[in-house]
Design a protein around this motif. Structure first.
Motif, mmCIF file in Angstrom:
data_model
loop_
_atom_site.group_PDB
_atom_site.id
_atom_site.type_symbol
_atom_site.label_atom_id
_atom_site.label_comp_id
_atom_site.label_asym_id
_atom_site.label_seq_id
_atom_site.Cartn_x
_atom_site.Cartn_y
_atom_site.Cartn_z
ATOM 1 N N GLY A 2 0.816 -1.194 0.000
ATOM 2 C CA GLY A 2 0.000 0.000 0.000
ATOM 3 C C GLY A 2 0.855 1.251 0.000
ATOM 4 N N TRP A 3 0.189 2.385 0.111
ATOM 5 C CA TRP A 3 0.929 3.657 0.033
ATOM 6 C C TRP A 3 1.905 3.816 1.190
ATOM 7 C CZ3 TRP A 3 0.873 7.260 3.876
ATOM 8 C CH2 TRP A 3 -0.125 7.158 4.857
ATOM 9 N N PHE A 4 1.519 3.339 2.389
ATOM 10 C CA PHE A 4 2.406 3.494 3.535
ATOM 11 C C PHE A 4 3.651 2.615 3.401
ATOM 12 C CE2 PHE A 4 3.557 2.751 8.081
ATOM 13 C CZ PHE A 4 3.912 4.071 8.365
ATOM 14 N N GLY A 5 3.464 1.399 2.907
ATOM 15 C CA GLY A 5 4.612 0.535 2.676
ATOM 16 C C GLY A 5 5.555 1.120 1.642
ATOM 17 N N SER A 6 4.986 1.703 0.591
ATOM 18 C CA SER A 6 5.820 2.345 -0.443
ATOM 19 C C SER A 6 6.589 3.525 0.132
ATOM 20 C CB SER A 6 4.932 2.812 -1.598
ATOM 21 O OG SER A 6 4.270 1.719 -2.204
ATOM 22 N N LEU A 7 5.922 4.288 1.014
ATOM 23 C CA LEU A 7 6.583 5.429 1.641
ATOM 24 C C LEU A 7 7.728 4.974 2.528
ATOM 25 C CD1 LEU A 7 6.567 8.516 2.143
ATOM 26 C CD2 LEU A 7 5.038 8.074 4.073
ATOM 27 N N LEU A 8 7.491 3.939 3.349
ATOM 28 C CA LEU A 8 8.557 3.412 4.209
ATOM 29 C C LEU A 8 9.732 2.894 3.389
ATOM 30 C CD1 LEU A 8 6.608 1.402 6.941
ATOM 31 C CD2 LEU A 8 7.857 3.543 7.246
ATOM 32 N N LEU A 9 9.427 2.220 2.291
ATOM 33 C CA LEU A 9 10.482 1.676 1.444
ATOM 34 C C LEU A 9 11.328 2.793 0.842
ATOM 35 C CD1 LEU A 9 11.678 -0.908 0.299
ATOM 36 C CD2 LEU A 9 10.082 -0.728 -1.620
ATOM 37 N N ARG A 10 10.652 3.841 0.377
ATOM 38 C CA ARG A 10 11.370 4.987 -0.198
ATOM 39 C C ARG A 10 12.231 5.675 0.867
ATOM 40 N NH1 ARG A 10 12.838 6.622 -5.321
ATOM 41 N NH2 ARG A 10 13.345 8.833 -5.249
ATOM 42 N N LEU A 11 11.661 5.835 2.082
ATOM 43 C CA LEU A 11 12.401 6.476 3.167
ATOM 44 C C LEU A 11 13.611 5.633 3.569
ATOM 45 C CD1 LEU A 11 12.626 8.615 5.437
ATOM 46 C CD2 LEU A 11 11.119 7.168 6.811
ATOM 47 N N HIS A 12 13.406 4.340 3.748
ATOM 48 C CA HIS A 12 14.488 3.450 4.160
ATOM 49 C C HIS A 12 15.611 3.437 3.125
ATOM 50 C CE1 HIS A 12 16.263 0.120 6.368
ATOM 51 N NE2 HIS A 12 16.373 -0.568 5.240
ATOM 52 N N PHE A 13 15.226 3.376 1.853
ATOM 53 C CA PHE A 13 16.219 3.338 0.773
ATOM 54 C C PHE A 13 16.990 4.656 0.696
ATOM 55 C CE2 PHE A 13 17.341 4.443 -3.576
ATOM 56 C CZ PHE A 13 18.138 3.372 -3.948
ATOM 57 N N SER A 14 16.283 5.770 0.629
ATOM 58 C CA SER A 14 16.928 7.069 0.431
ATOM 59 C C SER A 14 17.775 7.474 1.631
ATOM 60 C CB SER A 14 15.871 8.144 0.158
ATOM 61 O OG SER A 14 15.108 7.818 -0.988
#
Length: 472
Positions: A21-33
């Protein structure tokens, strides 16, 4: 890392969009960046922290001659030991503090202030309490009394030997470490839940190679060091310049500040510095009232009041009109941090603090700092910190290895790509509001998360805009 046991040819294709979902995508982007951009700072902090974890043991190994002396049947008074140290230093020498030998076989440390020493440093003369022999003459640092090797490692970990500007690196690393590991833990939980719901099993070992193997190691190490990393982040923040000030202010506001010992004979209090072991103030200059015989007298009085451990520090008045202080400096568990202030003229107790009466937050702060320094549980504490620091460094290295595996190849074919942008555009209004509110709160509390986060967002938006312009 997680897939079905169905042969690859029959496996269902994964949707391009994140299944979290959108929250998982946000966490993934934050963790990666965040991991990609802040990783070098965390790696340096972890590497220097691994050395810092074993620094107390290194001090013992390198300076064993100075710290220890043969056990004798008789011992000299403190006054006699101090007189020997003063004679060694030279005419006019007056001690700023004395640490009596805590156990048989240890030396007494007599400290002096000198103009050519840096802030929080003092000249420590080590005296054999049985014979008065001078066993060593070294520079000591802070309340911990760390000696040159440990001090060098401490300053490397704290500021890379760059002074106050260098402290920004350690605050940045400590602040972002918690953000990165919490985001990673949340992603791991999401992945496990998806695997259970869809009854997915781990890929056979024959296929677990390359990126998948790196990912598996990265996730496993991350879970093992999670609690340790959060502890190091939280306790490290208390030492920081900006977030540390917020922590101190919050503790004071809710009644969790460390009780202060009143040393000013006019009635003022001396604010304690819990982090003096890691960064102390300038060593107090003697007032001429430090009569060697008085050290024995004030210690005897303190023993009758609340000082009952061998590890103590006796300080003469740092200025006219101030009291002598005797403070327990035992930082291993159970902690001994009682203190008493004594009027040197009347030998009356003017103030006392007892660790048993500390507010819970003050006790937790004391234990957290000592745990971070590797002294609370001795060599077990140091070994645990060493393993956690190595684990954190391994996480960073594995993260960059994963990123390298996902790089574009020469032919333009990607082995993977960075997490997609635009997670917030798919979020409901309340989700956007919650994310902004939480980010703002964390950014205010941890400035070196807030400012870099704003910079990340701006840079990421500009890169996304450029990509759309090129595509259009």
């Amino acid at each position: 890392m997680i897939d079905t046991l169905v042969p690859p040819s029959q496996a269902r294709p994964r949707p391009a969009r994140s299944r979290g979902g959108w929250f998982g995508s946000l966490l993934l982007r934050l963790h990666f960046s965040a991991g990609l951009l802040v990783g070098p700072f965390i790696l340096v902090a972890a590497t220097s922290g691994a050395l810092y974890a074993i620094a107390p043991t290194l001090d013992e190994l390198v300076y064993g001659h100075e710290l220890h002396a043969p056990v004798t049947a008789t011992s000299l008074s403190l006054a006699e030991q101090i007189t020997a140290a003063e004679a060694y230093v030279g005419e006019g020498a007056v001690p700023t503090a004395v640490r009596p030998a805590p156990e048989p076989g240890d030396t007494t440390r007599v400290m002096f202030a000198e103009d050519d020493l840096a802030a929080s440093e003092s000249r420590a003369v080590f005296v054999d309490p049985g014979t008065g022999e001078i066993r060593g003459d070294l520079t000591a640092y802070g309340t911990s009394g760390s000696l040159p090797v440990r001090t060098w490692i401490s300053n490397l970990h704290r500021n890379l030997h760059l002074g106050e500007p260098g402290r920004l690196y350690s605050e940045l690393a400590a602040s972002w470490l918690a953000v990165v590991v919490l985001a990673g833990a949340a992603l791991w939980v999401q992945r496990i839940r998806r695997a259970r719901v869809k009854r997915e099993l781990v890929v056979p070992a024959v296929r677990r190679s390359g990126y998948r193997r790196l990912f598996s190691w990265h996730a496993s190490v991350g879970i093992w060091v999670l609690l340790g990393a959060l502890m190091l982040s939280a306790t490290g923040i208390t030492w920081s310049t900006y977030a540390g000030a917020n922590v101190s202010a919050a503790r004071a506001a809710i009644g969790g500040a460390t009780p202060a010992l009143r040393t000013d004979l006019s009635g003022a209090e001396e604010a304690p510095d819990e982090h003096a072991a890691h960064h102390g103030g300038a060593a107090p200059m003697p007032t001429g009232e430090a009569n060697p015989a008085t050290f024995d007298a004030v210690l005897a009085i303190a023993r009758r009041i609340n000082v009952d451990t061998g590890e103590v520090e006796i300080k003469p008045p740092a200025a006219s009109g101030q009291a002598w202080t005797v403070t327990e400096i035992k930082r291993s568990f159970p902690t001994e941090a009682d203190a008493v202030a004594i009027d040197g003229a009347t030998m009356q107790v003017v103030s006392r603090v007892d660790f048993a009466d500390f507010p819970l937050l003050a006790k937790l702060a004391r234990w957290g700092i000592d745990l971070h320094m590797g002294v609370l549980f001795g060599w077990v504490n140091q070994l645990a910190l060493l393993l956690i620091a190595v684990g954190i460094g391994t996480l960073v290295v594995l993260g960059y290895a994963m990123w390298w595996r996902r790089r574009p190849t020469r032919g333009g074919k990607r082995m993977g790509s960075a997490p997609a942008r635009g997670a917030l555009r798919a979020a409901p209004w309340w989700g956007v509001l919650a994310v902004v509110a939480v980010a703002g709160l964390i950014g205010w509390w941890l400035p070196l998360v807030g400012y870099p986060l704003v910079a990340f967002v701006v840079i990421d938006a500009l890169l996304g805009l450029r990509a759309r312009v090129r595509a259009g």
